[in-house]
Each structure stands twice: as C-alpha cells, then as structure tokens.
Design a protein around this motif. Structure first.
Motif, short mmCIF file in Angstrom:
data_model
loop_
_atom_site.label_atom_id
_atom_site.label_comp_id
_atom_site.label_asym_id
_atom_site.label_seq_id
_atom_site.Cartn_x
_atom_site.Cartn_y
_atom_site.Cartn_z
N TYR A 41 26.68 -6.98 21.70
CA TYR A 41 26.06 -5.43 21.58
C TYR A 41 26.23 -4.22 21.86
N MET A 79 17.85 3.35 14.04
CA MET A 79 18.20 3.04 15.16
C MET A 79 19.67 2.54 14.83
N GLU A 80 20.30 2.78 16.20
CA GLU A 80 21.70 2.33 16.26
C GLU A 80 21.77 0.55 16.46
N SER A 107 23.70 -0.90 17.95
CA SER A 107 24.31 -2.04 19.53
C SER A 107 22.25 -1.35 20.10
N LYS A 108 21.85 -0.69 19.19
CA LYS A 108 20.17 -0.56 20.31
C LYS A 108 18.76 -1.60 19.79
N ALA A 125 19.92 -4.54 21.14
CA ALA A 125 19.08 -4.83 22.22
C ALA A 125 17.68 -5.34 22.10
#
Length: 129
Positions: free
Chosen positions: A16, A59-60, A62-63, A66
């Motif tokens: 990610y 949310m994106e 990748s976030k 995370a």
C-alpha cells in the motif's frame, strides 16, 4: 503509489505504500466457541477505534490499508492475541479488514456480519480438516 494486491498460498499480500513493507492478511477461521468470543472482542475494538463507515468509504485506498495496519497493531498491543489466544497478527488483520469492509458496504456498523467462505472471517465449524 498504486496499491497492489496479490495472493499466495496462505493469504493476501497488500503493498500500500512504497516506503512500507507489504502487509499479509489471512482469514480468521472460527473453529470453536472461544473463536467467536475472540472475534467479538476484536470487532468491538475496531468499531470503537474507527471513524464512521461513511468517512472510511471516502479514504484513499493506500490510506485505508494504512488504517488496517494501524488498527491491527493497536489490537495486537491491547489483546496480545498470539500469546493469549494463539491468533496471528495476519489473522487479526483479516478481522480488521472484514469489519471495515462490512461497515463500508452497509454505510454504518452492522448489527450482524455476513460470514461466507470467501470473506476474511470464515466459519470453519463442521468442516473436516
């Protein structure tokens, strides 16, 4: 960086962020009544520590992953699942992802979660090993 998701023989691997190692996620399989209790504890923790599902949906990618990792680390610190229950961090990630995805799909935290053979939480009771 684009999120890349791949499979290996044991689980799902998600890259990610370029500066982070990939996270590995394995399904949490309910085999005994104690496993249902573990699931309920971790699910409650995720719901308490997360934003509302409609915020998570924005949310994106990748976030989002995370956040999955962050919540998994927090749950592992709180519960010490490997020592106390014999549950790996990869399985905790599976529970976290399962709960977040169910919340996003419903638009709110569900009162009941649909467990199927292809979700990150699976019912293994009654299966022959």
């Amino acid at each position: 960086m684009a999120v890349t998701i791949s499979q290996d023989q044991h689980g799902t691997i998600i890259q990610y962020a370029g500066d982070k190692r990939p996270i590995k996620i394995e399904p949490f399989v309910i085999k005994y009544e104690e496993d249902s209790e573990i699931l309920q504890q971790v699910m409650g923790f995720v719901v308490r520590e997360s934003n509302a599902p409609h915020h998570l949906a924005k949310m994106e990618e990748s976030k989002f992953y995370a956040l999955v990792e962050r919540l998994s680390v927090m749950a592992c610190r709180k519960f010490s699942p490997l020592r106390n229950w014999g549950v790996s961090k990869q399985e905790i990630r599976g529970i976290v992802l399962f709960v977040l995805q169910a919340g996003i799909a419903a638009g709110e935290w569900p009162t009941a979660y649909e467990i199927r053979h292809n979700t990150f939480v699976q019912d293994g009771r009654g299966r022959l090993e």
